[in-house]
Write a protein that holds these residues in place. Structure first.
Motif, PDB file in Angstrom:
ATOM      1  N   GLY A  13       0.783  -1.220   0.000  1.00 28.54           N
ATOM      2  CA  GLY A  13       0.000   0.000   0.000  1.00 28.54           C
ATOM      3  C   GLY A  13       0.817   1.272   0.000  1.00 28.54           C
ATOM      4  N   ARG A  14       0.091   2.385  -0.023  1.00 34.38           N
ATOM      5  CA  ARG A  14       0.717   3.695   0.042  1.00 34.38           C
ATOM      6  C   ARG A  14       0.703   4.169   1.483  1.00 34.38           C
ATOM      7  N   LEU A  15       1.592   5.074   1.791  1.00 33.98           N
ATOM      8  CA  LEU A  15       1.654   5.630   3.136  1.00 33.98           C
ATOM      9  C   LEU A  15       0.734   6.838   3.254  1.00 33.98           C
ATOM     10  N   SER A  16       0.059   6.943   4.388  1.00 32.14           N
ATOM     11  CA  SER A  16      -0.698   8.156   4.685  1.00 32.14           C
ATOM     12  C   SER A  16       0.308   9.239   5.079  1.00 32.14           C
ATOM     13  N   ALA A  17      -0.151  10.468   5.199  1.00 35.05           N
ATOM     14  CA  ALA A  17       0.752  11.564   5.582  1.00 35.05           C
ATOM     15  C   ALA A  17       1.369  11.300   6.956  1.00 35.05           C
ATOM     16  N   ALA A  21       5.347  10.634   7.816  1.00 35.94           N
ATOM     17  CA  ALA A  21       6.097  11.424   8.805  1.00 35.94           C
ATOM     18  C   ALA A  21       6.847  10.502   9.766  1.00 35.94           C
ATOM     19  N   ILE A  22       6.222   9.411  10.146  1.00 33.81           N
ATOM     20  CA  ILE A  22       6.878   8.458  11.052  1.00 33.81           C
ATOM     21  C   ILE A  22       8.015   7.749  10.323  1.00 33.81           C
ATOM     22  N   MET A  23       7.773   7.323   9.085  1.00 30.57           N
ATOM     23  CA  MET A  23       8.829   6.666   8.314  1.00 30.57           C
ATOM     24  C   MET A  23      10.013   7.610   8.101  1.00 30.57           C
ATOM     25  N   ALA A  24       9.737   8.903   7.911  1.00 27.47           N
ATOM     26  CA  ALA A  24      10.812   9.880   7.715  1.00 27.47           C
ATOM     27  C   ALA A  24      11.764   9.887   8.914  1.00 27.47           C
ATOM     28  N   CYS A  25      11.232   9.704  10.106  1.00 29.85           N
ATOM     29  CA  CYS A  25      12.086   9.629  11.307  1.00 29.85           C
ATOM     30  C   CYS A  25      13.068   8.469  11.181  1.00 29.85           C
ATOM     31  N   VAL A  51       1.422   6.660  18.521  1.00 34.94           N
ATOM     32  CA  VAL A  51       2.605   6.417  17.692  1.00 34.94           C
ATOM     33  C   VAL A  51       2.936   4.937  17.684  1.00 34.94           C
ATOM     34  N   SER A  52       2.827   4.298  18.832  1.00 30.44           N
ATOM     35  CA  SER A  52       3.102   2.863  18.926  1.00 30.44           C
ATOM     36  C   SER A  52       2.179   2.068  18.009  1.00 30.44           C
ATOM     37  N   THR A  53       0.911   2.451  17.949  1.00 35.58           N
ATOM     38  CA  THR A  53      -0.041   1.774  17.064  1.00 35.58           C
ATOM     39  C   THR A  53       0.357   1.971  15.602  1.00 35.58           C
ATOM     40  N   PHE A  54       0.716   3.204  15.236  1.00 36.33           N
ATOM     41  CA  PHE A  54       1.165   3.471  13.862  1.00 36.33           C
ATOM     42  C   PHE A  54       2.391   2.623  13.530  1.00 36.33           C
ATOM     43  N   VAL A  55       3.351   2.558  14.450  1.00 37.05           N
ATOM     44  CA  VAL A  55       4.584   1.799  14.214  1.00 37.05           C
ATOM     45  C   VAL A  55       4.270   0.318  14.029  1.00 37.05           C
ATOM     46  N   ARG A  56       3.423  -0.237  14.887  1.00 33.80           N
ATOM     47  CA  ARG A  56       3.064  -1.656  14.758  1.00 33.80           C
ATOM     48  C   ARG A  56       2.335  -1.918  13.429  1.00 33.80           C
ATOM     49  N   ASN A  57       1.469  -0.975  13.027  1.00 38.13           N
ATOM     50  CA  ASN A  57       0.769  -1.129  11.743  1.00 38.13           C
ATOM     51  C   ASN A  57       1.744  -1.043  10.569  1.00 38.13           C
ATOM     52  N   LEU A  58       2.711  -0.140  10.654  1.00 40.60           N
ATOM     53  CA  LEU A  58       3.731  -0.046   9.602  1.00 40.60           C
ATOM     54  C   LEU A  58       4.543  -1.335   9.532  1.00 40.60           C
ATOM     55  N   GLU A  59       4.798  -1.926  10.676  1.00 43.35           N
ATOM     56  CA  GLU A  59       5.512  -3.203  10.688  1.00 43.35           C
ATOM     57  C   GLU A  59       4.652  -4.299  10.055  1.00 43.35           C
ATOM     58  N   ALA A  60       3.383  -4.333  10.388  1.00 47.16           N
ATOM     59  CA  ALA A  60       2.477  -5.352   9.838  1.00 47.16           C
ATOM     60  C   ALA A  60       2.376  -5.228   8.316  1.00 47.16           C
ATOM     61  N   LYS A  61       2.497  -4.003   7.807  1.00 44.90           N
ATOM     62  CA  LYS A  61       2.436  -3.763   6.366  1.00 44.90           C
ATOM     63  C   LYS A  61       3.779  -3.997   5.681  1.00 44.90           C
ATOM     64  N   GLY A  62       4.831  -4.258   6.457  1.00 42.91           N
ATOM     65  CA  GLY A  62       6.140  -4.550   5.869  1.00 42.91           C
ATOM     66  C   GLY A  62       7.059  -3.347   5.718  1.00 42.91           C
ATOM     67  N   TRP A  63       6.662  -2.183   6.216  1.00 46.42           N
ATOM     68  CA  TRP A  63       7.492  -0.979   6.093  1.00 46.42           C
ATOM     69  C   TRP A  63       8.580  -0.924   7.161  1.00 46.42           C
ATOM     70  N   LEU A  64       8.304  -1.483   8.320  1.00 43.94           N
ATOM     71  CA  LEU A  64       9.260  -1.498   9.427  1.00 43.94           C
ATOM     72  C   LEU A  64       9.491  -2.921   9.883  1.00 43.94           C
ATOM     73  N   ASP A  80      13.786   0.992   1.894  1.00 40.72           N
ATOM     74  CA  ASP A  80      14.677   2.114   1.657  1.00 40.72           C
ATOM     75  C   ASP A  80      13.892   3.326   1.176  1.00 40.72           C
ATOM     76  N   GLN A  81      14.282   4.509   1.635  1.00 37.76           N
ATOM     77  CA  GLN A  81      13.591   5.730   1.237  1.00 37.76           C
ATOM     78  C   GLN A  81      13.637   5.938  -0.277  1.00 37.76           C
TER      79      GLN A  81
END
Length: 148
Positions: A13-17, A21-25, A51-64, A80-81
């Motif tokens: 998927g695509r990242l929301s805004a 912002a979290i991935m940019a960190c 933030v923890s929920t966003f991070v866990r969701n990003l991990e579930a989606k394969g971004w983290l 990779d960026q």
């Protein structure tokens, strides 16, 4: 290092805004704990749990992905960026410009986002790069005793 199995999974998927912002960190600072991400976000900062929920969701989606350090998880970018940027650009060109990079660049010129002088400079830079790559390939062939 105890890495998560998500590391093997392709990002989806695509990242929301907010996700971007979290991935940019992570892209700018490398591996981080959630509390460090919270501190990097602009005011008003979201709650740690948000933030923890966003991070866990990003991990579930394969971004983290993560590694366990003591009783905590330290997360890191699994994508990779540059890959994200390239994929986003391809998607935008496909959706808005009929999959034509020429139409994309034409829109930039027509909307005065890039001047014709800048465009000429870009073309010159590309041509120089191609010549240098061609010259380097010829030298490799010469070093091997091959005809070029």
């Amino acid at each position: 290092m105890d890495t998560d199995k998500n590391n093997d999974r392709r990002h989806s998927g695509r990242l929301s805004a907010k996700e971007e912002a979290i991935m940019a960190c992570f892209w700018q600072h490398g591996p981080l704990f959630v509390r460090e991400v919270v501190e990097m976000l602009p005011e008003p900062r979201p709650h740690f749990n948000t933030v923890s929920t966003f991070v866990r969701n990003l991990e579930a989606k394969g971004w983290l992905s993560h590694e366990q350090i003591g009783n905590s998880y330290r997360y890191f970018a699994a994508v990779d960026q540059t890959d994200y940027r390239d994929r986003s650009l391809r998607g935008m060109v496909s959706r808005f410009f009929g999959n034509s990079y020429l139409n994309f660049v034409s829109a930039l010129v027509n909307d005065d986002k890039i001047s014709t002088d800048e465009l000429r400079e870009l073309i010159d830079s590309i041509e120089r790069g191609k010549r240098e790559a061609s010259d380097a390939g010829a030298k490799i062939g010469e070093n091997r005793g091959e005809e070029v």
